[in-house]
Write a protein that holds these residues in place. Structure first.
Motif, mmCIF file in Angstrom:
data_model
loop_
_atom_site.group_PDB
_atom_site.id
_atom_site.type_symbol
_atom_site.label_atom_id
_atom_site.label_comp_id
_atom_site.label_asym_id
_atom_site.label_seq_id
_atom_site.Cartn_x
_atom_site.Cartn_y
_atom_site.Cartn_z
ATOM 1 N N GLU A 271 0.820 -1.203 0.000
ATOM 2 C CA GLU A 271 0.000 0.000 0.000
ATOM 3 C C GLU A 271 0.856 1.256 0.000
ATOM 4 O OE1 GLU A 271 -3.171 0.187 -0.259
ATOM 5 O OE2 GLU A 271 -3.824 -1.883 0.091
ATOM 6 N N ASN A 272 0.230 2.386 -0.346
ATOM 7 C CA ASN A 272 0.886 3.685 -0.312
ATOM 8 C C ASN A 272 0.851 4.247 1.111
ATOM 9 O OD1 ASN A 272 0.420 6.862 -0.449
ATOM 10 N ND2 ASN A 272 1.674 6.264 -2.215
ATOM 11 N N ARG A 273 1.961 4.805 1.565
ATOM 12 C CA ARG A 273 2.040 5.307 2.947
ATOM 13 C C ARG A 273 1.009 6.386 3.230
ATOM 14 N NH1 ARG A 273 5.952 5.407 7.035
ATOM 15 N NH2 ARG A 273 7.336 4.207 5.688
ATOM 16 N N GLN A 274 0.819 7.302 2.303
ATOM 17 C CA GLN A 274 -0.134 8.387 2.534
ATOM 18 C C GLN A 274 -1.560 7.858 2.650
ATOM 19 O OE1 GLN A 274 0.790 11.454 3.312
ATOM 20 N NE2 GLN A 274 2.893 10.698 3.091
ATOM 21 N N ASP A 275 -1.879 6.837 1.872
ATOM 22 C CA ASP A 275 -3.213 6.236 1.983
ATOM 23 C C ASP A 275 -3.406 5.592 3.347
ATOM 24 O OD1 ASP A 275 -3.793 7.010 -0.589
ATOM 25 O OD2 ASP A 275 -3.273 5.066 -1.484
ATOM 26 N N LEU A 276 -2.363 4.948 3.867
ATOM 27 C CA LEU A 276 -2.441 4.315 5.186
ATOM 28 C C LEU A 276 -2.594 5.352 6.288
ATOM 29 C CD1 LEU A 276 0.343 1.602 4.768
ATOM 30 C CD2 LEU A 276 -2.125 1.244 4.724
ATOM 31 N N LYS A 277 -1.955 6.499 6.138
ATOM 32 C CA LYS A 277 -2.071 7.565 7.135
ATOM 33 C C LYS A 277 -3.480 8.132 7.168
ATOM 34 C CE LYS A 277 2.693 9.278 7.367
ATOM 35 N NZ LYS A 277 3.588 10.445 7.142
ATOM 36 N N ARG A 278 -4.079 8.240 5.980
ATOM 37 C CA ARG A 278 -5.412 8.842 5.903
ATOM 38 C C ARG A 278 -6.507 7.899 6.370
ATOM 39 N NH1 ARG A 278 -3.304 11.240 1.018
ATOM 40 N NH2 ARG A 278 -3.987 9.421 -0.169
ATOM 41 N N SER A 279 -6.252 6.593 6.304
ATOM 42 C CA SER A 279 -7.325 5.636 6.578
ATOM 43 C C SER A 279 -6.872 4.537 7.542
ATOM 44 C CB SER A 279 -7.820 5.003 5.273
ATOM 45 O OG SER A 279 -8.755 3.988 5.541
ATOM 46 N N PRO A 280 -7.174 4.670 8.836
ATOM 47 C CA PRO A 280 -6.869 3.594 9.781
ATOM 48 C C PRO A 280 -7.545 2.279 9.405
ATOM 49 C CG PRO A 280 -7.426 5.625 10.946
ATOM 50 C CD PRO A 280 -7.736 5.858 9.501
ATOM 51 N N LEU A 282 -8.092 1.161 6.364
ATOM 52 C CA LEU A 282 -7.284 0.537 5.320
ATOM 53 C C LEU A 282 -6.058 -0.131 5.924
ATOM 54 C CD1 LEU A 282 -6.498 -0.007 2.375
ATOM 55 C CD2 LEU A 282 -5.454 2.276 2.317
ATOM 56 N N LEU A 283 -5.439 0.517 6.915
ATOM 57 C CA LEU A 283 -4.267 -0.050 7.575
ATOM 58 C C LEU A 283 -4.607 -1.396 8.212
ATOM 59 C CD1 LEU A 283 -1.359 0.155 8.593
ATOM 60 C CD2 LEU A 283 -2.209 1.497 10.534
ATOM 61 N N THR A 284 -5.704 -1.438 8.942
ATOM 62 C CA THR A 284 -6.123 -2.685 9.595
ATOM 63 C C THR A 284 -6.426 -3.765 8.571
ATOM 64 O OG1 THR A 284 -7.044 -1.454 11.465
ATOM 65 C CG2 THR A 284 -7.810 -3.714 11.155
ATOM 66 N N THR A 285 -7.157 -3.400 7.520
ATOM 67 C CA THR A 285 -7.514 -4.368 6.480
ATOM 68 C C THR A 285 -6.282 -4.920 5.782
ATOM 69 O OG1 THR A 285 -9.641 -3.261 6.098
ATOM 70 C CG2 THR A 285 -8.807 -4.688 4.336
ATOM 71 N N ALA A 286 -5.342 -4.027 5.466
ATOM 72 C CA ALA A 286 -4.133 -4.438 4.753
ATOM 73 C C ALA A 286 -3.284 -5.383 5.604
ATOM 74 C CB ALA A 286 -3.323 -3.209 4.355
ATOM 75 N N ILE A 287 -3.199 -5.123 6.900
ATOM 76 C CA ILE A 287 -2.430 -6.000 7.793
ATOM 77 C C ILE A 287 -3.073 -7.376 7.864
ATOM 78 C CG2 ILE A 287 -1.796 -6.393 10.207
ATOM 79 C CD1 ILE A 287 -1.376 -3.362 10.463
ATOM 80 N N ASN A 288 -4.384 -7.405 8.015
ATOM 81 C CA ASN A 288 -5.093 -8.679 8.194
ATOM 82 C C ASN A 288 -5.088 -9.545 6.932
ATOM 83 O OD1 ASN A 288 -5.702 -8.098 10.861
ATOM 84 N ND2 ASN A 288 -7.676 -7.171 10.361
ATOM 85 N N ARG A 289 -5.038 -8.886 5.773
ATOM 86 C CA ARG A 289 -5.098 -9.685 4.538
ATOM 87 C C ARG A 289 -3.715 -10.118 4.045
ATOM 88 N NH1 ARG A 289 -6.638 -4.571 0.659
ATOM 89 N NH2 ARG A 289 -4.495 -3.864 0.264
ATOM 90 N N THR A 290 -2.658 -9.641 4.697
ATOM 91 C CA THR A 290 -1.301 -9.987 4.276
ATOM 92 C C THR A 290 -1.023 -11.471 4.525
ATOM 93 O OG1 THR A 290 -0.464 -7.753 4.721
ATOM 94 C CG2 THR A 290 1.156 -9.531 4.636
ATOM 95 N N ASP A 291 -0.518 -12.152 3.521
ATOM 96 C CA ASP A 291 -0.142 -13.554 3.623
ATOM 97 C C ASP A 291 1.252 -13.624 4.246
ATOM 98 O OD1 ASP A 291 0.850 -16.154 3.135
ATOM 99 O OD2 ASP A 291 -0.475 -16.395 1.409
#
Length: 313
Positions: A271-280, A282-291
């Motif tokens: 993911e893009n860092r700025q997108d992760l900063k703007r959306s907690p 998205l951060l949670t979703t991205a962590i949970n879906r990581t293989d």
């Protein structure tokens, strides 16, 4: 005296959405007063002679206290967002106007912006020590005086105003240094998923709030604790020459290791860092879906970090 139970209750009380607040409709001002009173009791337990809020001519001071023959001014904040540099500069101006040698202790339960800490680090006169919420939680367990002395030594020896207190009395503990809060969340959560089913060494992920703090904090930790230290070095805005210089300084620190993550830790999530900063969210979703298994197979930096947690040095 252990204040951790009171701290948990205090956090619930200061949460406007907690059942207790919904029931009692406690105002923001009243919650702040309760926090100040709790902090005063914590300081009293450390024999720091605390003085409550007072108003010198033209300004307001949250409080003051004494420790080891030194006097300190106190500023305590609990806002909805991380504090900007302007808040710290304003407090530093109050400290500058007092007796030479006076030190300010700024306490923010809502953390600080990364830019704020980096900006204050470059000041010529360092007379303010920064406490974050992790430091307050540690002080509730081990005592305010112990945490403050730890942070004062970092400021005296390394010029580091933001030195998170790290409880590393356990042997073989690993401290992972990262630049910011987003990096801390990503690294901590992915690491815990990677080692959840195996026996691993205890570890903690500590944000240094900017690259300039990594070498300072590594130096203090390797001298003052039993913890092994590894720094995750992001290269997204570094030239090859700057990277080599930075790594040379870091690796000169006894027992410190470095893992280069090119270009940055957010690449582990794709993911893009700025997108992760703007959306907690998205951060949670991205962590949970990581293989995790695939990440270990395909990313050498993350695989090396996992191996350090699995294998005490």
């Amino acid at each position: 005296m252990d204040f951790t139970g009171d701290l948990r209750l205090l956090k619930d009380l200061l949460n406007p959405y907690s059942p207790q607040n919904a029931r009692e409709k406690i105002s923001e001002q009243r919650r702040g007063q309760i926090f100040e009173e709790w902090l005063k009791q914590l300081l009293l337990a450390s024999t720091t002679e605390p003085r409550a809020r007072y108003r010198p001519k033209g300004e307001e001071i949250d409080g003051s206290f004494a420790l080891d023959g030194q006097f300190y001014l106190l500023e305590a904040k609990w806002h909805g967002k991380p504090l900007p540099a302007s808040s710290i500069y304003q407090f530093r101006g109050k400290v500058d106007g007092k007796l030479v040698g006076t030190i300010g202790v700024f306490l923010s339960m809502s953390n600080y912006s990364q830019e704020a800490v980096d900006a204050v680090r470059v000041g010529k006169v360092l007379n303010v020590i920064l406490f974050g919420p992790e430091d307050v939680s540690a002080a509730a367990e081990v005592g305010f005086a112990r945490v403050l002395r730890f942070k004062l030594r970092a400021a005296a020896e390394e010029g580091e105003i933001y030195m998170p207190y790290v409880r590393t009395e356990r042997a073989k503990h690993l401290t992972v240094l990262v630049e910011g809060r987003i990096d801390q969340v990503i690294t901590d959560q992915l690491l815990r998923r990677a080692v959840e089913s195996i026996k691993a060494r205890p570890f903690s992920v500590v944000p240094t709030m900017g690259r300039s703090g990594i070498t300072n904090i590594a130096a203090v930790l390797t001298l003052d604790t039993q913890s092994d230290v590894v720094a995750l070095v992001e290269t997204d805005d570094m030239s090859p020459e700057d990277r080599d210089t930075f790594l040379g300084r870091l690796l000169a620190t006894e027992r410190a290791r470095a893992i280069v993550v090119d270009p940055g830790i957010e690449r582990w999530l794709g993911e893009n860092r700025q997108d992760l900063k703007r959306s907690p969210a998205l951060l949670t979703t991205a962590i949970n879906r990581t293989d995790i298994k695939q990440l270990i197979r395909t990313d050498a930096a993350f695989a090396e970090l996992v191996q350090l947690v699995k294998t005490p040095s």
